[in-house]
Design an enzyme around this catalytic site. Sequence first.
Site, PDB file in Angstrom:
ATOM      1  N   ASP A   1       0.820  -1.221   0.000  1.00  0.00           N
ATOM      2  CA  ASP A   1       0.000   0.000   0.000  1.00  0.00           C
ATOM      3  C   ASP A   1       0.851   1.268   0.000  1.00  0.00           C
ATOM      4  OD1 ASP A   1       1.003  -0.448   2.515  1.00  0.00           O
ATOM      5  OD2 ASP A   1      -0.869  -0.027   3.576  1.00  0.00           O
TER       6      ASP A   1
ATOM      7  N   LYS B   1       3.246   1.325  16.173  1.00  0.00           N
ATOM      8  CA  LYS B   1       2.067   2.126  16.544  1.00  0.00           C
ATOM      9  C   LYS B   1       2.222   2.669  17.972  1.00  0.00           C
ATOM     10  CE  LYS B   1       0.319   0.660  12.611  1.00  0.00           C
ATOM     11  NZ  LYS B   1       0.554  -0.671  12.274  1.00  0.00           N
TER      12      LYS B   1
ATOM     13  N   ASP C   1       1.801   6.108   2.456  1.00  0.00           N
ATOM     14  CA  ASP C   1       1.092   4.870   2.747  1.00  0.00           C
ATOM     15  C   ASP C   1      -0.379   5.158   2.419  1.00  0.00           C
ATOM     16  OD1 ASP C   1      -0.863   3.605   4.454  1.00  0.00           O
ATOM     17  OD2 ASP C   1       0.713   2.788   5.675  1.00  0.00           O
TER      18      ASP C   1
HETATM   19  N1  GDD Z   1      -0.300 -11.956   3.290  1.00  0.00           N
HETATM   20  C1  GDD Z   1      -0.591 -11.140   4.294  1.00  0.00           C
HETATM   21  N2  GDD Z   1      -1.103 -11.662   5.437  1.00  0.00           N
HETATM   22  N3  GDD Z   1      -0.369  -9.814   4.135  1.00  0.00           N
HETATM   23  C2  GDD Z   1      -0.668  -9.007   5.177  1.00  0.00           C
HETATM   24  C3  GDD Z   1      -1.215  -9.486   6.385  1.00  0.00           C
HETATM   25  C4  GDD Z   1      -1.436 -10.906   6.505  1.00  0.00           C
HETATM   26  O1  GDD Z   1      -1.917 -11.411   7.520  1.00  0.00           O
HETATM   27  N4  GDD Z   1      -1.409  -8.423   7.218  1.00  0.00           N
HETATM   28  C5  GDD Z   1      -1.006  -7.325   6.546  1.00  0.00           C
HETATM   29  N5  GDD Z   1      -0.570  -7.675   5.309  1.00  0.00           N
HETATM   30  C6  GDD Z   1      -0.022  -6.791   4.285  1.00  0.00           C
HETATM   31  C7  GDD Z   1      -0.943  -5.641   3.926  1.00  0.00           C
HETATM   32  O2  GDD Z   1      -1.734  -5.972   2.797  1.00  0.00           O
HETATM   33  C8  GDD Z   1       0.023  -4.504   3.624  1.00  0.00           C
HETATM   34  O3  GDD Z   1       0.450  -4.522   2.271  1.00  0.00           O
HETATM   35  C9  GDD Z   1       1.234  -4.833   4.490  1.00  0.00           C
HETATM   36  O4  GDD Z   1       1.129  -6.197   4.856  1.00  0.00           O
HETATM   37  C10 GDD Z   1       1.278  -3.957   5.757  1.00  0.00           C
HETATM   38  O5  GDD Z   1       0.056  -4.064   6.433  1.00  0.00           O
HETATM   39  P1  GDD Z   1      -0.773  -2.766   6.854  1.00  0.00           P
HETATM   40  O6  GDD Z   1      -2.037  -3.230   7.487  1.00  0.00           O
HETATM   41  O7  GDD Z   1      -0.861  -1.806   5.726  1.00  0.00           O
HETATM   42  O8  GDD Z   1       0.163  -2.203   7.998  1.00  0.00           O
HETATM   43  P2  GDD Z   1       0.272  -0.729   8.551  1.00  0.00           P
HETATM   44  O9  GDD Z   1       0.126   0.276   7.472  1.00  0.00           O
HETATM   45  O10 GDD Z   1      -0.631  -0.599   9.718  1.00  0.00           O
HETATM   46  O11 GDD Z   1       1.778  -0.697   9.113  1.00  0.00           O
HETATM   47  C11 GDD Z   1       2.837  -1.197   8.329  1.00  0.00           C
HETATM   48  O12 GDD Z   1       3.231  -0.246   7.349  1.00  0.00           O
HETATM   49  C12 GDD Z   1       3.777   0.993   7.849  1.00  0.00           C
HETATM   50  C13 GDD Z   1       4.201   1.814   6.652  1.00  0.00           C
HETATM   51  O13 GDD Z   1       3.126   2.105   5.873  1.00  0.00           O
HETATM   52  C14 GDD Z   1       4.032  -1.501   9.259  1.00  0.00           C
HETATM   53  O14 GDD Z   1       5.003  -2.161   8.505  1.00  0.00           O
HETATM   54  C15 GDD Z   1       4.584  -0.212   9.878  1.00  0.00           C
HETATM   55  O15 GDD Z   1       5.732  -0.520  10.663  1.00  0.00           O
HETATM   56  C16 GDD Z   1       4.985   0.745   8.769  1.00  0.00           C
HETATM   57  O16 GDD Z   1       5.453   1.990   9.317  1.00  0.00           O
HETATM   58 MG    MG Z   2      -0.384   0.215   5.507  1.00  0.00          MG
END
Ligand code: GDD
Ligand code: MG
Length: 338
Positions: free
Chosen positions: A106, A157, A217
Site C-alpha cells: 500500500d 504504533k 502509505d
Molecule cells: N499476506 C498477508 N497476510 N499480508 C498481510 C497481512 C497478513 O496477515 N497483514 C497485513 N498484510 C499486508 C498488507 O496488505 C500490507 O500490504 C502490508 O502487509 C502492511 O500491512 P498494513 O495493514 O498496511 O500495515 P500498517 O500500514 O498498519 O503498518 C505497516 O506499514 C507501515 C508503513 O506504511 C508496518 O510495517 C509499519 O511498521 C509501517 O510503518
Molecule cells: Mg499500511
Amino acid sequence: MKALFLAGGRGTRLKPLTDRLPKPMVPIMGKPLLERNMLKLKDCGIDEIVLSTCYKPQSIEEYFGDGSRHGLKMHYASEDIPLGTGGAIKNTESFFEDTFLIFNSDILSDIDYREMLRFHKTKSAAVTIAVTSVDNPSMYGVIEYDQQGYAVSFKEKPQPQEITSNCINAGVYVFEPEVLKEIPSGTVVSVEREVFPMLLHKGYKIAVYKGCSYWMDIGTPEKYLQVHTDILAGKCKIPEIDFSSQGVYHGQNASIHGTAKVLGPVYMGDNVEIGAYASIGPGTVIGSNTRIDMGSRVVGSVVWDNVTVGSGAALYNTIVVSDCHVEKNDTYYNTVAI
Ligand code: GDD
Ligand code: MG
C-alpha cells in the site's frame, strides 16, 4: 532477484474503497497500485514476483495471472487465515534462496531499489529497512538507530508518550534468506512487532536506508486523495505523465464539449465524456468510460471507471468508485460515493 509483495491485509481503514477490491488493487490513474509498484521493480531488472495474498485473492490473481502480460513471472502464496506480516513472509520461504526484496503493497514512493540493494551489501546487514520521516508516527512503526545506521529499537504504533523519533518503517525491506529460519512457521507472526525485535536480540544486523524523498502509505481515503494531489502537483512521479510540465492529460477518445471548462492539473482516462458547461478540475482524476453530464462540477476529486455523474451534480474532494451513478444535482464534499 525475486521480490515479495505482502498483499493480504483487509484494508479496513481504506473502506469503502476496499469493499469490492483488495487494497493493492485500488487504481492510481488507470492502473492498480500493485501494478505500478511491480512495473517499477521490473524497470530495476527484478521480474520474478511472489504475491502473498489473503483478502480477496482472486481479484489479484485474475488480473495478473502468470505475469506474462506484464513481462513478469508471478507466484502466489494465499493464506486461508491471515498469518500476519511475519507469518506471510515465512509462508513464502521456499521461494527464496538469495537476497530478496519485500514490500508492503500500500506504499507509493520514489525509493531507488537498486541503490537500496547496494546500500544493503555495503552494510553487510541481514535485513535492511527503508525508513522515512513523518510528522505523526503514531500510525506507523518507529525505528531508532545508532550512528552507524543500524536499528537499535522498534516501536509499532507507539502511544504519544512513546514517540522518541519521527523515523518510521517505510514498508520496504531487503532480506537475506538466512533470517527466514528464525521465524516460526504455521502461526500468526508480525514482522514489525516480533521478528525485527527478535532478530536484533539474536545479534543480526538490521540496517536503515534513508533514500526516499516521496513516500505515502495509502491507508485511508484521505491519503488516497492526497497521493493523487501529489501526482497532479508533480511531487510524486509516475512514468507516463510528467505533471510538472503538463496540466491536462487525457487518454484515447475523449469527448469534451466545447463549452466545458477543464482546469489543470487534470488526468482523464480513455473514452471520457464531458458534457456542455461542465467544469472539471483543478486537481481531478476522471477514470475511463466515465461520463460527466451537463453543468456538473468536479473539483479535487478522483472518479473511477464507468461512472456517470448526472447533470448539475457537484463533487468536491470526493472519491467515486467504479460503476457508480451520481444523481443529477447531488452535491458531495470530502467523502466517498459508492
Ligand atoms: N499476506 C498477508 N497476510 N499480508 C498481510 C497481512 C497478513 O496477515 N497483514 C497485513 N498484510 C499486508 C498488507 O496488505 C500490507 O500490504 C502490508 O502487509 C502492511 O500491512 P498494513 O495493514 O498496511 O500495515 P500498517 O500500514 O498498519 O503498518 C505497516 O506499514 C507501515 C508503513 O506504511 C508496518 O510495517 C509499519 O511498521 C509501517 O510503518
Ligand atoms: Mg499500511
